[in-house]
Design a protein around this motif. Structure first.
Motif, PDB file in Angstrom:
ATOM      1  N   ILE A  28       1.700  51.204 -61.302  1.00 22.39           N
ATOM      2  CA  ILE A  28       1.922  51.018 -59.863  1.00 22.39           C
ATOM      3  C   ILE A  28       0.771  50.199 -59.288  1.00 22.39           C
ATOM      4  N   ALA A  29      -0.464  50.558 -59.665  1.00 23.85           N
ATOM      5  CA  ALA A  29      -1.652  49.847 -59.179  1.00 23.85           C
ATOM      6  C   ALA A  29      -1.572  48.363 -59.541  1.00 23.85           C
ATOM      7  N   TYR A  30      -1.205  48.084 -60.770  1.00 21.54           N
ATOM      8  CA  TYR A  30      -1.079  46.693 -61.215  1.00 21.54           C
ATOM      9  C   TYR A  30      -0.019  45.955 -60.393  1.00 21.54           C
ATOM     10  N   ALA A  31       1.117  46.627 -60.158  1.00 19.36           N
ATOM     11  CA  ALA A  31       2.225  45.995 -59.433  1.00 19.36           C
ATOM     12  C   ALA A  31       1.836  45.633 -57.998  1.00 19.36           C
ATOM     13  N   ILE A  32       1.045  46.493 -57.348  1.00 19.57           N
ATOM     14  CA  ILE A  32       0.690  46.211 -55.946  1.00 19.57           C
ATOM     15  C   ILE A  32      -0.647  45.479 -55.829  1.00 19.57           C
ATOM     16  N   GLY A  33      -1.319  45.267 -56.953  1.00 17.71           N
ATOM     17  CA  GLY A  33      -2.561  44.490 -56.941  1.00 17.71           C
ATOM     18  C   GLY A  33      -3.768  45.238 -56.427  1.00 17.71           C
ATOM     19  N   HIS A  34      -3.838  46.531 -56.679  1.00 20.68           N
ATOM     20  CA  HIS A  34      -4.980  47.337 -56.253  1.00 20.68           C
ATOM     21  C   HIS A  34      -5.471  48.206 -57.401  1.00 20.68           C
ATOM     22  N   ASP A  35      -6.671  48.788 -57.217  1.00 19.24           N
ATOM     23  CA  ASP A  35      -7.221  49.666 -58.244  1.00 19.24           C
ATOM     24  C   ASP A  35      -6.519  51.026 -58.191  1.00 19.24           C
ATOM     25  N   ASP A  36      -6.741  51.818 -59.231  1.00 16.71           N
ATOM     26  CA  ASP A  36      -6.070  53.118 -59.351  1.00 16.71           C
ATOM     27  C   ASP A  36      -6.380  54.047 -58.185  1.00 16.71           C
ATOM     28  N   GLU A  37      -7.651  54.104 -57.776  1.00 18.25           N
ATOM     29  CA  GLU A  37      -8.036  55.052 -56.728  1.00 18.25           C
ATOM     30  C   GLU A  37      -7.400  54.704 -55.383  1.00 18.25           C
ATOM     31  N   THR A  38      -7.384  53.427 -55.023  1.00 23.01           N
ATOM     32  CA  THR A  38      -6.739  52.995 -53.780  1.00 23.01           C
ATOM     33  C   THR A  38      -5.244  53.290 -53.837  1.00 23.01           C
ATOM     34  N   THR A  39      -4.648  53.023 -54.985  1.00 17.06           N
ATOM     35  CA  THR A  39      -3.221  53.264 -55.164  1.00 17.06           C
ATOM     36  C   THR A  39      -2.909  54.744 -55.045  1.00 17.06           C
ATOM     37  N   ARG A  40      -3.755  55.587 -55.631  1.00 16.96           N
ATOM     38  CA  ARG A  40      -3.560  57.037 -55.544  1.00 16.96           C
ATOM     39  C   ARG A  40      -3.602  57.485 -54.075  1.00 16.96           C
ATOM     40  N   LYS A  41      -4.559  56.958 -53.310  1.00 22.08           N
ATOM     41  CA  LYS A  41      -4.667  57.307 -51.885  1.00 22.08           C
ATOM     42  C   LYS A  41      -3.410  56.888 -51.131  1.00 22.08           C
ATOM     43  N   LEU A  42      -2.919  55.683 -51.419  1.00 23.63           N
ATOM     44  CA  LEU A  42      -1.702  55.193 -50.755  1.00 23.63           C
ATOM     45  C   LEU A  42      -0.500  56.084 -51.088  1.00 23.63           C
ATOM     46  N   ILE A  43      -0.400  56.485 -52.341  1.00 24.39           N
ATOM     47  CA  ILE A  43       0.722  57.342 -52.752  1.00 24.39           C
ATOM     48  C   ILE A  43       0.629  58.694 -52.059  1.00 24.39           C
ATOM     49  N   HIS A  44      -0.578  59.248 -51.975  1.00 24.60           N
ATOM     50  CA  HIS A  44      -0.737  60.550 -51.318  1.00 24.60           C
ATOM     51  C   HIS A  44      -0.463  60.444 -49.819  1.00 24.60           C
ATOM     52  N   GLN A  45      -0.795  59.313 -49.206  1.00 25.56           N
ATOM     53  CA  GLN A  45      -0.448  59.097 -47.789  1.00 25.56           C
ATOM     54  C   GLN A  45       1.069  59.069 -47.633  1.00 25.56           C
ATOM     55  N   LEU A  46       1.721  58.411 -48.560  1.00 26.81           N
ATOM     56  CA  LEU A  46       3.186  58.344 -48.537  1.00 26.81           C
ATOM     57  C   LEU A  46       3.776  59.745 -48.723  1.00 26.81           C
ATOM     58  N   MET A  47       3.208  60.520 -49.630  1.00 26.52           N
ATOM     59  CA  MET A  47       3.671  61.894 -49.853  1.00 26.52           C
ATOM     60  C   MET A  47       3.514  62.726 -48.577  1.00 26.52           C
ATOM     61  N   ASP A  48       2.378  62.564 -47.887  1.00 28.54           N
ATOM     62  CA  ASP A  48       2.138  63.298 -46.638  1.00 28.54           C
ATOM     63  C   ASP A  48       3.139  62.887 -45.562  1.00 28.54           C
ATOM     64  N   LYS A  49       3.441  61.589 -45.492  1.00 36.74           N
ATOM     65  CA  LYS A  49       4.426  61.113 -44.508  1.00 36.74           C
ATOM     66  C   LYS A  49       5.782  61.781 -44.723  1.00 36.74           C
TER      67      LYS A  49
END
Length: 191
Positions: A28-49
């Motif tokens: 997922i991180a590779y697909a969106i062009g970000h590092d793993d930690e940033t991607t994890r934060k984005l996914i958790h924000q999405l989960m919270d939403k």
């Protein structure tokens, strides 16, 4: 910045929805062009939403992967839909393929393709899914191709007692149909 975050969340959502199964964080991180930690934060924000908005779907974490799925509270609604009888439409392509199988059975996909002049994988698979066609064995030839034939469901749906009850086509009608087909082919070639 919010616009960028929304775009990345949308991309993550699209990835998880399309893949269906769990997707590794790194992919997922590779697909969106970000590092793993940033991607994890984005996914958790999405989960919270999803939780805050009380949506029918959620994202779950499975070790170092994520998957989109339905909330457990929605299962009753899904079961109601799943229990409804399936309705299907027989397109011209499906009817043509079904006709070939009915009149030539048992028949291989290759034989159907020779008659139709195009690939038939999708059509045959749909007919199998609709339970109008099934495997009738294998041809004793190289590759042992599958032989297809009609089912009892086919007989029921078309209100016939046996394959012998299928209508026959007179020689004159065959010639007329051949002429029409040749004219159609010529028209397409002229375009």
């Amino acid at each position: 910045m919010d616009l960028e975050i929304n775009k990345l969340e949308s991309a993550i959502e699209a990835i998880l929805f399309t893949m269906g199964d769990s997707v590794e964080l790194g992919k997922i991180a590779y697909a969106i062009g970000h590092d793993d930690e940033t991607t994890r934060k984005l996914i958790h924000q999405l989960m919270d939403k999803y939780d805050q908005e009380d949506r029918g779907i959620r994202v779950i974490e499975l070790e170092n992967s994520y998957q989109m799925c339905t909330k457990k509270e929605m299962y009753d609604y899904l079961i109601r839909v799943a229990k409804q009888p399936k309705k299907y439409a027989l397109t011209d392509v499906l009817l043509e393929t079904l006709s070939i199988i009915a009149y030539k059975q048992p028949v291989t996909k290759l034989d159907i393709e020779k008659i139709r002049g195009v690939k038939t994988d999708h059509a045959v698979n749909k007919l199998v899914e609709y339970e109008l066609v099934c495997e009738k064995g294998r041809l004793d030839a190289p590759g042992r191709p599958i032989l297809f034939g009609t089912t009892e469901e086919f007989l029921r749906k078309f209100s016939i007692h046996s394959i012998e009850d299928l209508p026959t086509i007179e020689a004159e009608e065959v010639e007329t149909l051949k002429t029409q087909a040749e004219e159609e082919i010529q028209l397409k070639l002229d375009l």
